[in-house]
Design a protein around this motif. Structure first.
Motif, PDB file in Angstrom:
ATOM      1  N   CYS A   1       1.305   1.307   9.234  1.00  0.00           N
ATOM      2  CA  CYS A   1       1.305   0.158   8.632  1.00  0.00           C
ATOM      3  C   CYS A   1      -0.127  -0.757   8.880  1.00  0.00           C
ATOM      4  O   CYS A   1      -0.294  -1.075  10.236  1.00  0.00           O
ATOM      5  CB  CYS A   1       2.300  -0.996   8.738  1.00  0.00           C
ATOM      6  SG  CYS A   1       2.115  -2.579   7.872  1.00  0.00           S
TER       7      CYS A   1
ATOM      8  N   CYS B   1       3.840   3.344   4.632  1.00  0.00           N
ATOM      9  CA  CYS B   1       4.977   3.255   5.348  1.00  0.00           C
ATOM     10  C   CYS B   1       5.920   4.339   4.661  1.00  0.00           C
ATOM     11  O   CYS B   1       6.539   5.354   5.355  1.00  0.00           O
ATOM     12  CB  CYS B   1       5.567   1.984   5.774  1.00  0.00           C
ATOM     13  SG  CYS B   1       5.884   1.030   4.189  1.00  0.00           S
TER      14      CYS B   1
ATOM     15  N   CYS C   1       0.730  -1.132  -0.063  1.00  0.00           N
ATOM     16  CA  CYS C   1       0.079   0.001   0.060  1.00  0.00           C
ATOM     17  C   CYS C   1       0.891   1.204  -0.133  1.00  0.00           C
ATOM     18  O   CYS C   1       0.135   2.523  -0.088  1.00  0.00           O
ATOM     19  CB  CYS C   1      -1.002  -0.055   1.216  1.00  0.00           C
ATOM     20  SG  CYS C   1      -0.142   0.052   2.899  1.00  0.00           S
TER      21      CYS C   1
HETATM   22  S1  SF4 Z   1       4.852  -2.509   4.905  1.00  0.00           S
HETATM   23 FE1  SF4 Z   1       2.914  -2.120   5.646  1.00  0.00          FE
HETATM   24  S2  SF4 Z   1       2.673   0.014   5.273  1.00  0.00           S
HETATM   25 FE2  SF4 Z   1       4.160  -0.550   3.987  1.00  0.00          FE
HETATM   26  S3  SF4 Z   1       3.591  -1.190   1.977  1.00  0.00           S
HETATM   27 FE3  SF4 Z   1       3.563  -3.005   3.190  1.00  0.00          FE
HETATM   28  S4  SF4 Z   1       1.657  -3.195   3.978  1.00  0.00           S
HETATM   29 FE4  SF4 Z   1       1.812  -0.830   3.377  1.00  0.00          FE
END
Ligand code: SF4
Ligand code: SF4
Length: 159
Positions: A117, A75, A72
């Motif tokens: 996250c 972070c 996503c």
């Molecule tokens: S670590 Fe968590 S916030 Fe980062 S891309 Fe992956 S799921 Fe998304």
């Protein structure tokens, strides 16, 4: 005896007494009390690692669980100093994480990436040993090969 002479001997007496007081405390900790300090890293104790020394909530190097990452990018966007670099690519019908780097040399361990996250894929480890000759070694590449992006779990229907 003059006043100066009295003061001279008083000072000697005081020096002996305060030294004795200090030595008493030193001896107490030497003989009775268990050691508080540890000769790190040479004498950690049998079977103990450096990670065992820090508390449960210690913020060390970030670690990634790729099986939980949904790509996503939250972070990466939350990081105020651009430590995180993620690449998500479509290969065929699937989305893959092709890169997930965290530059620990810039990280200030604020925890914003961990908090944001949604799946708990990125967390703090207890690793704190970062001494190295080349600062580039602190840019940790968490993926050695593309990893299929985890599918977000469907939210439970509200009753
Ligand atoms: S670590 Fe968590 S916030 Fe980062 S891309 Fe992956 S799921 Fe998304
Ligand atoms: S802990 Fe803070 S500085 Fe470090 S990578 Fe996460 S958001 Fe960036």
């Amino acid at each position: 005896m003059t006043n100066e002479g009295v003061r001279y001997f008083k000072n000697i007496r005081e020096a002996i007494l305060t030294t004795a007081k200090g030595m008493k405390i030193t001896l107490k900790y030497w003989v009775k009390e268990p050691a508080i300090t540890i000769e790190y890293p040479d004498r950690l104790g049998k079977g103990r690692t450096a990670e065992d020394l820090v508390s449960e909530r210690y913020r060390g190097f970030l670690k990634l669980d790729p099986s939980k990452c949904i790509g996503c990018l939250q972070c990466m966007r939350a990081c105020p100093i651009d430590c995180i670099l993620i690449k998500v690519e479509k290969i065929g019908e699937e989305r893959y994480l092709t890169r997930f780097d965290v530059d620990q040399s810039k990280c200030m361990y604020c925890g914003l990436c961990v908090e944001v996250c949604p799946t708990g894929a990125i967390t703090f480890s207890k690793r704190f040993e970062g001494a190295c000759y080349d600062i580039g070694e602190l840019c940790i590449k968490h993926l050695q090969e593309p990893v299929s992006v985890a599918r977000p779990k469907a939210k439970k229907k509200e009753e």
